[in-house]
Every structure is written in structure tokens, then in C-alpha cells.
Design an enzyme around this catalytic site. Structure first.
Site, PDB file in Angstrom:
ATOM      1  CE1 TYR A 221      -3.834  -2.323   5.491  1.00  0.00           C
ATOM      2  CE2 TYR A 221      -3.204  -0.022   5.493  1.00  0.00           C
ATOM      3  CZ  TYR A 221      -3.506  -1.152   4.934  1.00  0.00           C
ATOM      4  OH  TYR A 221      -3.512  -1.182   3.555  1.00  0.00           O
TER       5      TYR A 221
ATOM      6  CE  LYS B  31      -1.194  -4.352   3.463  1.00  0.00           C
ATOM      7  NZ  LYS B  31      -1.432  -5.687   2.806  1.00  0.00           N
TER       8      LYS B  31
ATOM      9  CB  SER C 225      -1.043  -0.072   1.330  1.00  0.00           C
ATOM     10  OG  SER C 225      -1.532   1.309   1.188  1.00  0.00           O
TER      11      SER C 225
HETATM   12  C1  UD1 Z   1      -5.914   4.838   3.428  1.00  0.00           C
HETATM   13  C2  UD1 Z   1      -4.440   4.243   3.150  1.00  0.00           C
HETATM   14  C3  UD1 Z   1      -4.422   3.290   1.794  1.00  0.00           C
HETATM   15  C4  UD1 Z   1      -5.073   2.151   2.715  1.00  0.00           C
HETATM   16  C5  UD1 Z   1      -6.364   2.291   3.150  1.00  0.00           C
HETATM   17  C6  UD1 Z   1      -7.087   1.169   3.763  1.00  0.00           C
HETATM   18  C7  UD1 Z   1      -2.950   6.455   3.042  1.00  0.00           C
HETATM   19  C8  UD1 Z   1      -2.326   7.289   2.183  1.00  0.00           C
HETATM   20  N1  UD1 Z   1      -3.765   5.496   2.677  1.00  0.00           N
HETATM   21  O1  UD1 Z   1      -6.528   5.278   2.695  1.00  0.00           O
HETATM   22  O2  UD1 Z   1      -2.919   2.831   1.812  1.00  0.00           O
HETATM   23  O3  UD1 Z   1      -5.019   0.944   1.852  1.00  0.00           O
HETATM   24  O4  UD1 Z   1      -6.241   3.354   4.029  1.00  0.00           O
HETATM   25  O5  UD1 Z   1      -8.251   1.688   4.211  1.00  0.00           O
HETATM   26  O6  UD1 Z   1      -2.539   6.130   4.174  1.00  0.00           O
HETATM   27  N2  UD1 Z   1     -12.743  11.046   3.726  1.00  0.00           N
HETATM   28  C9  UD1 Z   1     -13.780  11.835   3.996  1.00  0.00           C
HETATM   29  N3  UD1 Z   1     -14.827  11.584   4.620  1.00  0.00           N
HETATM   30  C10 UD1 Z   1     -15.111  10.269   4.819  1.00  0.00           C
HETATM   31  C11 UD1 Z   1     -14.110   9.171   4.241  1.00  0.00           C
HETATM   32  C12 UD1 Z   1     -13.011   9.616   3.866  1.00  0.00           C
HETATM   33  O7  UD1 Z   1     -13.390  13.167   3.935  1.00  0.00           O
HETATM   34  O8  UD1 Z   1     -16.213   9.787   5.386  1.00  0.00           O
HETATM   35  C13 UD1 Z   1     -11.375  11.687   3.216  1.00  0.00           C
HETATM   36  C14 UD1 Z   1     -10.306  11.173   3.975  1.00  0.00           C
HETATM   37  O9  UD1 Z   1      -9.903  12.061   5.051  1.00  0.00           O
HETATM   38  C15 UD1 Z   1      -9.149  11.138   3.062  1.00  0.00           C
HETATM   39  C16 UD1 Z   1     -10.005  10.711   1.684  1.00  0.00           C
HETATM   40  O10 UD1 Z   1     -11.357  10.935   1.883  1.00  0.00           O
HETATM   41  O11 UD1 Z   1      -8.590  12.252   2.897  1.00  0.00           O
HETATM   42  C17 UD1 Z   1      -9.717   9.051   1.436  1.00  0.00           C
HETATM   43  O12 UD1 Z   1      -9.905   8.551   2.726  1.00  0.00           O
HETATM   44  P1  UD1 Z   1     -10.200   6.946   2.491  1.00  0.00           P
HETATM   45  O13 UD1 Z   1     -10.936   6.302   1.478  1.00  0.00           O
HETATM   46  O14 UD1 Z   1     -10.319   6.608   3.911  1.00  0.00           O
HETATM   47  O15 UD1 Z   1      -8.505   6.355   2.147  1.00  0.00           O
HETATM   48  P2  UD1 Z   1      -6.988   6.626   2.650  1.00  0.00           P
HETATM   49  O16 UD1 Z   1      -7.123   6.847   4.116  1.00  0.00           O
HETATM   50  O17 UD1 Z   1      -6.549   7.652   1.775  1.00  0.00           O
END
Ligand code: UD1
Length: 342
Positions: A150, A154, A125
Site C-alpha cells: 500500500y 503512494k 500519505s
Molecule cells: C498507517 C499509515 C498511514 C495510512 C494508514 C492506512 C504509517 C505511519 N501510517 O497508519 O499512512 O494512511 O495506515 O490505513 O505508515 N493500534 C493499536 N491497536 C489497534 C489499532 C491500532 O494499538 O487495534 C496502534 C497501531 O499500532 C499504531 C496506532 O495505533 O501505533 C495507529 O494505527 P492505525 O490507526 O492503524 O494507523 P497507522 O498504522 O499509523
């Protein structure tokens, strides 16, 4: 012989990869105890491929059971997806993550050694890059500062593969660093099945659009980005799945020892708000949202340099963010009100 053991083959990325392996004329064998998945995935795979999938319902940390599978199936390679992946849960219960994620890889490598299986593709990841300022990140960017247990699993698994590879010159290893996989199969027969309230952005968006959730909370709009929300590299899960076929083909043409890592992203960063608005435009549906505080552990921006994967594997993404968000919505509609699995 093209028999491939696919651990975690009933999961989100595993199931889409199963379809691409079948399409490439390979013979995927699923090893998955369905703890984070559902029976319906197997039905979806059968609808898409026209064949009932072969599945061994075992825990990948169970060495005897894994031994029996390898003895029965005599695979030529393995793709190891099986792992726990909820960042928040890994903070609450780190031992679950260290035990399952590291334990399953150690078990798998032992079993591979015992059966003379030499080719393995591992699901890593972009989380291994931590909060990198070196954007877009290349495979040579610094790793090791993951933001969660987590993420550390990795980091440790990658190191385990490097160490084992150094000790076993016959081994051929590819480690794939996924960015943010989203979307679903265009048939809407398989897709992501979040457990309980989704943590990831796109399942939360689709459940909100479907009325299962009242509104999306955008975690922060005060980051130093073009609209203040975080930037991620969202990759269509079908493009990601195809990279595994490319990786296996590449491996089989190499002379051991091989231990290579590849970024799998689009190379494009999009903000959370861009993803929300693209979803609304492409699907003609509203996603009510509010701006909330930043989420602990989030990095500001993360997107891939994909030069190595395109030059070496000959793989590049073909689908857009809009394609992924359209397919995610079709999948949510196919699920109906069942999006909520507690
Ligand atoms: C993270 C990890 C990724 C991992 C995954 C596992 C990093 C950069 N990425 O992804 O490698 O495989 O977790 O689950 O560490 N968001 C909102 N509202 C929400 C949900 C998400 O605003 O309700 C935003 C988050 O703040 C983030 C983006 O959407 O900025 C993506 O979030 P998400 O889909 O949870 O993935 P990552 O955290 O990037």
C-alpha cells in the site's frame, strides 16, 4: 467554473472534503463505485449540505467510463482520493493495490490530458516516509522506504505525478501527505465506515466503547516513547478536508508548471495510550484494553512538520485530538450497533 471531480468522494476523507468544497462555493462531482462505502454516506451529505450529491458510480480504472464522465461534466479540476488503503490486505494481495491505486491514477491522468484538465490534488500519505528518524518529518525528509505494498503505491503515484508533470508543463499538481485522519463531521451525519474488524485505532476504540468489541489491544508498550506505545499525528478529518479547499485555491492562483507536496498533520505526536485516555476523559466512557505484542510494519513514531503547508497554503489545523475523539464517538453512537460491516 469551479466544478471539481472528487474520485472516492463517498469515502471517509472524500466525503468530508465534499462538504468543505460545497461550503466554499465549489461544485463537487463524486466519482465512486461505493465498493468501500455505503449509500448512507450520500444521505448524510444531503443532510449536511441540503443538496442531493451528484455521483457517477464507476470504477476509476475504467478509462471509457471516466472519459464519459469528463465529457459530461467538463470539470476544471480533480481531487483523486479513490484508492485501496488497508495495509494488511496490501501485503496479502499486492496486485490488487498496484492495479487499483496505480492504475486509477494513470487512467485519470490520461483522461485529464484528453479533456485539457490541468489541476489535480492527489491523496498521498505519511507512509512514504517509512520508518523515519528525522522527526518531525518535513517534505524534504527521505521517502521511498514504505513498509507495505500500500505504502509503495503512494511512493509510485507521487513519482508518476512528478514524471507526468515534467512532461506536461501545463499540469498543476498538489500531493498531500496525510498523517492519521480521525474523527467525523460534528453533525454525526458522516464519518468513517470501517469494513469488518477495524484495523485503525480510532474505529477500534469507538467500537470497543460501544460494546461491539470486547477490548482494544494496544500493539506494544515497549517502544522507546514516553509511555512505550507508538506515536502518531492524529488529525481531525474536517481540518484535513479544509486543506483540500486551500490546495485548490492555491493551485488556481499559480502559473503552471506546479508539482508540490505538503504534509497535512497537526505537528503534534500522541501515543496510542494518550489517545485511549483522552477518548475516555472527553467522552466519559471506558475503553477496556490489554497490551499486546508489537504489530508488524508499525513505525515507532511519525509526526509532521507543518511549516510548509501553513506558510504556503495558509492552512493550519483548528481542532484538537479531544475534538476528533468526541466527534468519532458521536458518529459511533449515530451508527449504533451497525458499526460492524462485514
Ligand atoms: C498507517 C499509515 C498511514 C495510512 C494508514 C492506512 C504509517 C505511519 N501510517 O497508519 O499512512 O494512511 O495506515 O490505513 O505508515 N493500534 C493499536 N491497536 C489497534 C489499532 C491500532 O494499538 O487495534 C496502534 C497501531 O499500532 C499504531 C496506532 O495505533 O501505533 C495507529 O494505527 P492505525 O490507526 O492503524 O494507523 P497507522 O498504522 O499509523
Amino acid at each position: 467554473m469551479n466544478k471539481v471531480i472528487v474520485t472516492g468522494g463517498a469515502g471517509f476523507i472524500g466525503s468530508h472534503t465534499y462538504v468543505e468544497l460545497m461550503g466554499a462555493g465549489m461544485e463537487p462531482i463524486i466519482v465512486d463505485d461505493l465498493r468501500n462505502s455505503e449509500e448512507r454516506v450520500l444521505g448524510g451529505l444531503e443532510k449536511i449540505t441540503g443538496k442531493k450529491p451528484v455521483i457517477h458510480r464507476i470504477d476509476c480504472t475504467d478509462r471509457d467510463a471516466m472519459d464519459r464522465v469528463f465529457a459530461a461534466e467538463k470539470p476544471s479540476s480533480v481531487i483523486h482520493f479513490a484508492a485501496d488503503k488497508a495495509v494488511g490486505e496490501s501485503v496479502q494481495d499486492p496486485l490488487k493495490y498496484y492495479h487499483n491505486n496505480i492504475g486509477s491514477l494513470a487512467t485519470l491522468l490520461r483522461v485529464m490530458q484528453g479533456h485539457g484538465v490541468k489541476d489535480v490534488v492527489f491523496s498521498s500519505s505519511c507512509t512514504v516516509y517509512g520508518d523515519s528518524e528525522d522527526l518531525p518529518v518535513t517534505e524534504n525528509s527521505a521517502t521511498g522506504q514504505a513498509a507495505s505494498p500500500y505504502g509503495y503505491t503512494k511512493v509510485v503515484c507521487e513519482q508518476m505525478l512528478r514524471d507526468v508533470s515534467a512532461s506536461d508543463p501545463g499540469l498543476r499538481v498538489v500531493m498531500l501527505r496525510y498523517f492519521n485522519p480521525i474523527g467525523a463531521h460534528p453533525s454525526a451525519h458522516i464519518g468513517e465506515l470501517p469494513i469488518g474488524v477495524p484495523n485503525s485505532l480510532v474505529p477500534y476504540i469507538t467500537q470497543t466503547a460501544a460494546g461491539i468489541r470486547e477490548r482494544l489491544t494496544v500493539h506494544g508498550d515497549d517502544y522507546p516513547t514516553r509511555d512505550g506505545s507508538c506515536i502518531r499525528d492524529y488529525i481531525h478529518v474536517v481540518d484535513l478536508a479544509k486543506a483540500h479547499v486551500a490546495a485548490l485555491r492555491w493551485l488556481s492562483g499559480r502559473k503552471a508548471p506546479v508539482c508540490e507536496v505538503f504534509n497535512l498533520g497537526t505537528g503534534q505526536g500522541n501515543t496510542v495510550l494518550e489517545a485511549v485516555h483522552t477518548f475516555e476523559e472527553v467522552n466519559g466512557v471506558k475503553v477496556p484494553y490489554v497490551i499486546g505484542p508489537r504489530r508488524a510494519g508499525d513505525v515507532v513514531a511519525m509526526y509532521a512538520d507543518t511549516t510548509k503547508s501553513s506558510e504556503v497554503l495558509g492552512w493550519r489545523t483548528e481542532l484538537t485530538l479531544a475534538d476528533a475523539l468526541r466527534d468519532a464517538w458521536h458518529w459511533q453512537q449515530a451508527l449504533g450497533g451497525e458499526g460492524e460491516k462485514e
